[in-house]
Scaffold this active site. Sequence first.
Site, short mmCIF file in Angstrom:
data_model
loop_
_atom_site.label_atom_id
_atom_site.label_comp_id
_atom_site.label_asym_id
_atom_site.label_seq_id
_atom_site.Cartn_x
_atom_site.Cartn_y
_atom_site.Cartn_z
N MET A 166 -9.08 8.23 0.06
CA MET A 166 -9.57 8.55 1.33
C MET A 166 -11.02 9.63 1.19
O MET A 166 -9.44 11.14 0.89
CB MET A 166 -9.07 8.46 2.80
CG MET A 166 -8.61 6.96 2.81
SD MET A 166 -7.65 7.16 4.70
CE MET A 166 -5.70 5.96 3.86
N HIS A 174 -1.42 -1.04 -4.34
CA HIS A 174 -2.39 -1.27 -2.94
C HIS A 174 -2.56 0.11 -3.19
O HIS A 174 -1.73 1.20 -2.94
CB HIS A 174 -2.33 -1.40 -1.89
CG HIS A 174 -3.57 -1.66 -1.37
ND1 HIS A 174 -4.99 -2.47 -1.76
CD2 HIS A 174 -4.37 -1.01 -0.13
CE1 HIS A 174 -6.07 -2.24 -1.30
NE2 HIS A 174 -5.37 -1.42 -0.28
N ASP A 218 -4.72 3.48 -1.69
CA ASP A 218 -6.36 3.92 -1.05
C ASP A 218 -6.47 5.03 -1.40
O ASP A 218 -5.88 6.23 -1.16
CB ASP A 218 -5.42 3.60 0.70
CG ASP A 218 -5.85 2.55 0.97
OD1 ASP A 218 -6.56 1.25 0.78
OD2 ASP A 218 -4.22 2.22 1.27
N HIS A 241 -8.79 1.53 -3.90
CA HIS A 241 -9.46 0.55 -2.57
C HIS A 241 -10.65 2.20 -2.64
O HIS A 241 -9.84 3.20 -2.10
CB HIS A 241 -9.60 0.66 -1.45
CG HIS A 241 -9.95 -0.13 -0.16
ND1 HIS A 241 -8.60 0.02 0.79
CD2 HIS A 241 -11.25 0.41 -0.14
CE1 HIS A 241 -9.88 0.05 2.30
NE2 HIS A 241 -10.79 -0.39 1.06
N SER A 288 0.80 -0.88 0.23
CA SER A 288 0.04 -0.16 0.21
C SER A 288 0.25 1.51 0.58
O SER A 288 1.37 0.96 0.37
CB SER A 288 -0.85 0.23 1.12
OG SER A 288 -1.56 1.87 1.13
N MET A 344 -11.53 -5.77 5.58
CA MET A 344 -10.73 -5.13 6.85
C MET A 344 -10.50 -5.11 8.00
O MET A 344 -11.77 -6.25 9.02
CB MET A 344 -11.70 -3.80 6.54
CG MET A 344 -11.69 -2.95 5.26
SD MET A 344 -9.85 -2.01 4.62
CE MET A 344 -9.42 -1.19 6.03
N MET A 388 -12.41 3.84 -0.25
CA MET A 388 -13.45 4.63 1.37
C MET A 388 -13.80 5.82 1.02
O MET A 388 -13.46 6.91 1.47
CB MET A 388 -12.18 4.43 2.13
CG MET A 388 -11.16 3.14 2.44
SD MET A 388 -10.00 3.13 3.94
CE MET A 388 -8.80 3.29 2.48
N ASP A 447 -6.46 -5.90 4.46
CA ASP A 447 -5.91 -4.48 4.66
C ASP A 447 -5.54 -4.43 6.36
O ASP A 447 -7.11 -4.38 6.38
CB ASP A 447 -6.48 -4.15 3.79
CG ASP A 447 -5.66 -2.48 3.80
OD1 ASP A 447 -5.16 -2.25 4.39
OD2 ASP A 447 -6.25 -1.58 2.94
#
Length: 225
Positions: free
Chosen positions: A37, A33, A35, A66, A10, A137, A68, A175
């Site tokens: 957010m 990966h 992320d 991913h 990540s 998660m 979020m 993760d």
Amino acid sequence: MNESILIAPSILGADYTRLADELAQIETADLVHFDVMDGHFVPNISFGVDLLRAVKASTALPVDVHLMVSNPEVQVEKYLDAGADSLTFHYEAATHANRLVSLIHDRGAKAAIALNPATPVCLLEPIIDDLDMVLVMTVNPGFGGQRLIESSLKKLRRLRRLCDEHGVNPRIEVDGGIVMGNVANVVASGANVIVAGSSVFSAADRARAIQELRRNAKRGASKPL
């Protein structure tokens, strides 16, 4: 289990001021990966589509995005346009999960759903047949460096049983809080895609850290569920 184990560092744990160099140092991994957010679904804010384009231009590895975010219906196409190879949205945030999965597949990407620690696996039963991957998660999302929630191992085993009941075999990704000392148990419980941030990027030799994670994960693959 005989599926190959994929290692997905990540970049949340990387040095953003030298990201191209950081990506070069993890080229022995299987995925990157990424992320996203939004400061709403989770407290922090991280990356956007412009950085995803830069990452895609800087690595040959597939990028596992991913989301979020609170509004995946609005965001999914933006990240597909920017080059996401696989795209994960949260069950908790999606109003029409089947529609999003179909959209992702229509665009030629792999579709995955993420579950927060408190979200039960049984909620995936209506859609498990259509998923390429499920992300469990193993910490509450939003911050790096947390410790793995031990009850996640039971959840992984429940997910694997659900997949077996439906005769499907999506990838099972984990993760949060993955370290050398617990990755074998995580894989033994059913996971086969390992997201690791600080475990990789805090190491001086990233290639060696990836190799060690892979070696420890393979030990878990030979254990019974």
